[in-house]
Design an enzyme around this catalytic site. Structure first.
Site, PDB file in Angstrom:
ATOM      1  N   GLN A 103       0.857  -1.188   0.000  1.00 35.28           N
ATOM      2  CA  GLN A 103       0.000   0.000   0.000  1.00 35.28           C
ATOM      3  C   GLN A 103       0.894   1.239   0.000  1.00 35.28           C
ATOM      4  O   GLN A 103       1.634   1.498   0.958  1.00 35.28           O
ATOM      5  CB  GLN A 103      -0.917   0.043   1.233  1.00 35.28           C
ATOM      6  CG  GLN A 103      -1.912   1.204   1.105  1.00 35.28           C
ATOM      7  CD  GLN A 103      -2.701   1.516   2.365  1.00 35.28           C
ATOM      8  OE1 GLN A 103      -2.130   1.628   3.450  1.00 35.28           O
ATOM      9  NE2 GLN A 103      -3.999   1.696   2.239  1.00 35.28           N
ATOM     10  N   TYR A 172      -5.235  11.410   4.688  1.00 28.95           N
ATOM     11  CA  TYR A 172      -3.835  11.621   4.319  1.00 28.95           C
ATOM     12  C   TYR A 172      -3.771  12.471   3.038  1.00 28.95           C
ATOM     13  O   TYR A 172      -4.770  13.098   2.654  1.00 28.95           O
ATOM     14  CB  TYR A 172      -3.119  10.268   4.220  1.00 28.95           C
ATOM     15  CG  TYR A 172      -3.104   9.569   5.561  1.00 28.95           C
ATOM     16  CD1 TYR A 172      -2.266  10.026   6.578  1.00 28.95           C
ATOM     17  CD2 TYR A 172      -3.972   8.510   5.842  1.00 28.95           C
ATOM     18  CE1 TYR A 172      -2.278   9.424   7.833  1.00 28.95           C
ATOM     19  CE2 TYR A 172      -3.990   7.906   7.091  1.00 28.95           C
ATOM     20  CZ  TYR A 172      -3.133   8.361   8.087  1.00 28.95           C
ATOM     21  OH  TYR A 172      -3.142   7.786   9.324  1.00 28.95           O
ATOM     22  N   ARG A 220      -7.684   2.886  -2.637  1.00 34.22           N
ATOM     23  CA  ARG A 220      -8.474   2.870  -1.389  1.00 34.22           C
ATOM     24  C   ARG A 220      -8.975   4.278  -1.072  1.00 34.22           C
ATOM     25  O   ARG A 220      -8.197   5.232  -1.043  1.00 34.22           O
ATOM     26  CB  ARG A 220      -7.622   2.361  -0.227  1.00 34.22           C
ATOM     27  CG  ARG A 220      -8.450   2.067   1.006  1.00 34.22           C
ATOM     28  CD  ARG A 220      -7.632   1.397   2.092  1.00 34.22           C
ATOM     29  NE  ARG A 220      -8.400   0.334   2.703  1.00 34.22           N
ATOM     30  CZ  ARG A 220      -8.450   0.100   4.005  1.00 34.22           C
ATOM     31  NH1 ARG A 220      -7.753   0.815   4.849  1.00 34.22           N
ATOM     32  NH2 ARG A 220      -9.178  -0.884   4.485  1.00 34.22           N
ATOM     33  N   GLY A 332      -9.304  -6.712   8.982  1.00 32.22           N
ATOM     34  CA  GLY A 332      -8.198  -6.015   9.621  1.00 32.22           C
ATOM     35  C   GLY A 332      -7.839  -6.613  10.960  1.00 32.22           C
ATOM     36  O   GLY A 332      -7.114  -7.619  11.062  1.00 32.22           O
ATOM     37  N   ARG A 333      -8.407  -6.010  12.029  1.00 30.28           N
ATOM     38  CA  ARG A 333      -8.008  -6.396  13.397  1.00 30.28           C
ATOM     39  C   ARG A 333      -8.186  -7.885  13.660  1.00 30.28           C
ATOM     40  O   ARG A 333      -7.369  -8.498  14.357  1.00 30.28           O
ATOM     41  CB  ARG A 333      -8.829  -5.583  14.402  1.00 30.28           C
ATOM     42  CG  ARG A 333      -8.444  -4.115  14.434  1.00 30.28           C
ATOM     43  CD  ARG A 333      -9.513  -3.289  15.085  1.00 30.28           C
ATOM     44  NE  ARG A 333     -10.721  -3.293  14.286  1.00 30.28           N
ATOM     45  CZ  ARG A 333     -11.950  -3.126  14.777  1.00 30.28           C
ATOM     46  NH1 ARG A 333     -12.137  -2.961  16.065  1.00 30.28           N
ATOM     47  NH2 ARG A 333     -12.998  -3.129  13.974  1.00 30.28           N
TER      48      ARG A 333
END
Ligand SMILES: Cc1cc2nc3c(=O)[nH]c(=O)nc-3n(C[C@H](O)[C@H](O)[C@H](O)COP(=O)(O)O)c2cc1C
Length: 365
Positions: A103, A172, A220, A332-333
Site C-alpha cells: 500500500q 492523508y 483505497r 483487519g483487526r
C-alpha cells in the site's frame, strides 16, 4: 467447509487469488529506522498467507523520505535496501500461496513535516500533531509528488508484487485534496469538486503509465478520516458516482471502499441496506473490496479504548460477497488476532476466533 463464494478463487487481469479474503492494510510501526522491512515483518505477513489469506495488502509504506512519512518506524518503499526488504516480504507471502500488494502511502497533512493542499491548522486533531500548521503544497513540489507514486509502483511490479494499492483514504495527502475543509486552493486543484479530484486522478494516471495496462491498481478511499471518524465525505450517491467513475477513467482496476462498518447502509435516506461497497460497485462497474468491523463488535476508533471487543458472526459480511455487493472482503483487526482467520471461518468455526485487543499491537506475531 463453508460454501460461501468468499472461499472460491478470483482473478482480475494478472491478479490470481486462491480466495477472496484480503488482509486490510494495517500500520504496525515495526520497521528499522532506515525504513527497511525486517525479517520479522516478512514472517508476520507469511504467517497470514499460511493461514489462508488470498491477498495481503501491506501496511502503508511511505513513498518518499522527504515528506511522505510520519514516524521512522513506518517502512518505506524507496531505496534499494527498502525495495529488497519488500521483495523478501512478497516472496515469503507468495511461497505460502498468497498474493501481495504494497500500500503506497503519503501521510501529507498528518506527516512529521505536514504538507497538504492548503495551509491550515489540523481541525479535530488531539494528539502530537494538534499544534502543527500544515504547509500548503507549492507548485514546485507537485512534480516530486507526481514522481513518487509511479516511482514506487514500477519497482513493485518489477519485484513480482501482484498489484499495488494507492492509499487515497483516511485524511492523508490524496484524501485531503478531496475535502473542501482541507483544500482551500483557488488554482486548478481546488475550488470545485472536479478540481479537488484532479490531483488524485493525476497520480493514478502517472501510476498507470508507469506500470502498463495489465498490472492491477487498487485505489483505497473512505468516507471517514482518522481525525474525524464520523465524517461523511460523499453525501449522496451522485457525488460518489462522479468520484468512482473518474477513478475508473484514470486507470484504477479495483476500488477498496473503506467503511467504519462493512454492513452499514452508505446512504440510508436513499436505500436502507446498500453498503458503501455495494454502491461503489454499482456506480463504478469495477470490482470492489469491502471492509470494516468484520467478525468484531467495536468499530476501529473504539478498539483503542478500555471496552473489550467480542467476536461476532462474519456471516453477514460473507453474504455481501455471495449477493454480489462486493467481490473481495478485507479483514483487519481480526487478522491481527487470528492469523488463521480464513481457515477458521472457512470451516464454519467462527466461535473459535479470538477477539482483538489493543495490546496485540505491541508485538508483531
Ligand atoms: C492498527 C491499525 C493500523 C491501520 N493502518 C492502516 C494503514 O496503514 N492503511 C490503511 O489504509 N488503513 C489502515 N487501517 C485501517 C484498516 O485497514 C481497516 O480499514 C480498519 O481496521 C477496519 O477494518 P477491521 O474492522 O476489520 O479492523 C489500520 C487499522 C488498524 C487497526
Amino acid at each position: 467447509m463453508s460454501e460461501s463464494r468468499l472461499f472460491q478463487p478470483w482473478s482480475h487481469k494478472s491478479l490470481r487469488l486462491r480466495n477472496r479474503v484480503v488482509m486490510a492494510p494495517m500500520t504496525r510501526r515495526m520497521a528499522a529506522d532506515d525504513g527497511v522491512p525486517t525479517p520479522a515483518i516478512a514472517a508476520y505477513y507469511r504467517r497470514r498467507a499460511e493461514g489462508g489469506v488470498g491477498l495481503i495488502i501491506s501496511e502503508g509504506t511511505c513513498i518518499d523520505s522527504v515528506h511522505a512519512w510520519d514516524t521512522l518506524t513506518v517502512p518505506r518503499f524507496e531505496t534499494p535496501e527498502q525495495l529488497a526488504g519488500w521483495s523478501r516480504v512478497a516472496g515469503a507471502v507468495q511461497a505460502a500461496g498468497g498474493a501481495f500488494a504494497p500500500q503506497l502511502w503519503h501521510t501529507g497533512p498528518l506527516g512529521a513535516d505536514p504538507i497538504g493542499p492548503s495551509a491550515i491548522d489540523m481541525p479535530g486533531r488531539k494528539d502530537r500533531l494538534a499544534a502543527r500548521r500544515v504547509r500548503a503544497m507549492l507548485a514546485p513540489y507537485f512534480p516530486q509528488l507526481w514522481a513518487a507514486p509511479p516511482g514506487a509502483a514500477a519497482p513493485a511490479r518489477d519485484m513480482g508484487c501482484d498489484a499495488v494499492e494507492i492509499h487515497g483514504a483516511h485524511g492523508y495527502l490524496l484524501d485531503s485534496f478531496l475535502s473542501p475543509r482541507h483544500n482551500l486552493r483557488t488554482d486548478d486543484y481546488g475550488g470545485s469538486p472536479e478540481k479537488r479530484r484532479r490531483f488524485c486522478l493525476e497520480v493514478v494516471q502517472a501510476v498507470r503509465a508507469a506500470v502498463g495496462p495489465e498490472f492491477p491498481i487498487i485505489y483505497r478511499f473512505s468516507q471517514w478520516r482518522v481525525d474525524d471518524f464520523e465524517m461523511i465525505k460523499f453525501a449522496a450517491p451522485d457525488e460518489l458516482t462522479a468520484w468512482v467513475q473518474a477513478l475508473r477513467r484514470a486507470g484504477v482496476d479495483i476500488l477498496h471502499a473503506s467503511a467504519r462498518d462493512v454492513m452499514a447502509p452508505a446512504f440510508p435516506d436513499v436505500d436502507g441496506t446498500k453498503t458503501l461497497a455495494g454502491w461503489t460497485r454499482e456506480l463504478s462497474g469495477l470490482p470492489v473490496i469491502a471492509v470494516g468491523k468484520v467478525s468484531a463488535t467495536l468499530t476501529m476508533d473504539q478498539a483503542y479504548g478500555e471496552q473489550p471487543d467480542h467476536v461476532s458472526d462474519p456471516a453477514p459480511a460473507l453474504a455481501l460477497i455471495d449477493s454480489g455487493q462486493a467481490d473481495l472482503l478485507a479483514v483487519g483487526r481480526a487478522l491481527i488476532a487470528n492469523p488463521d482467520w480464513a481457515q477458521i471461518v472457512g470451516r464454519g468455526d467462527w466461535r473459535a476466533l479470538r477477539p482483538f485487543h489493543k495490546n496485540m499491537l505491541k508485538e508483531l506475531l
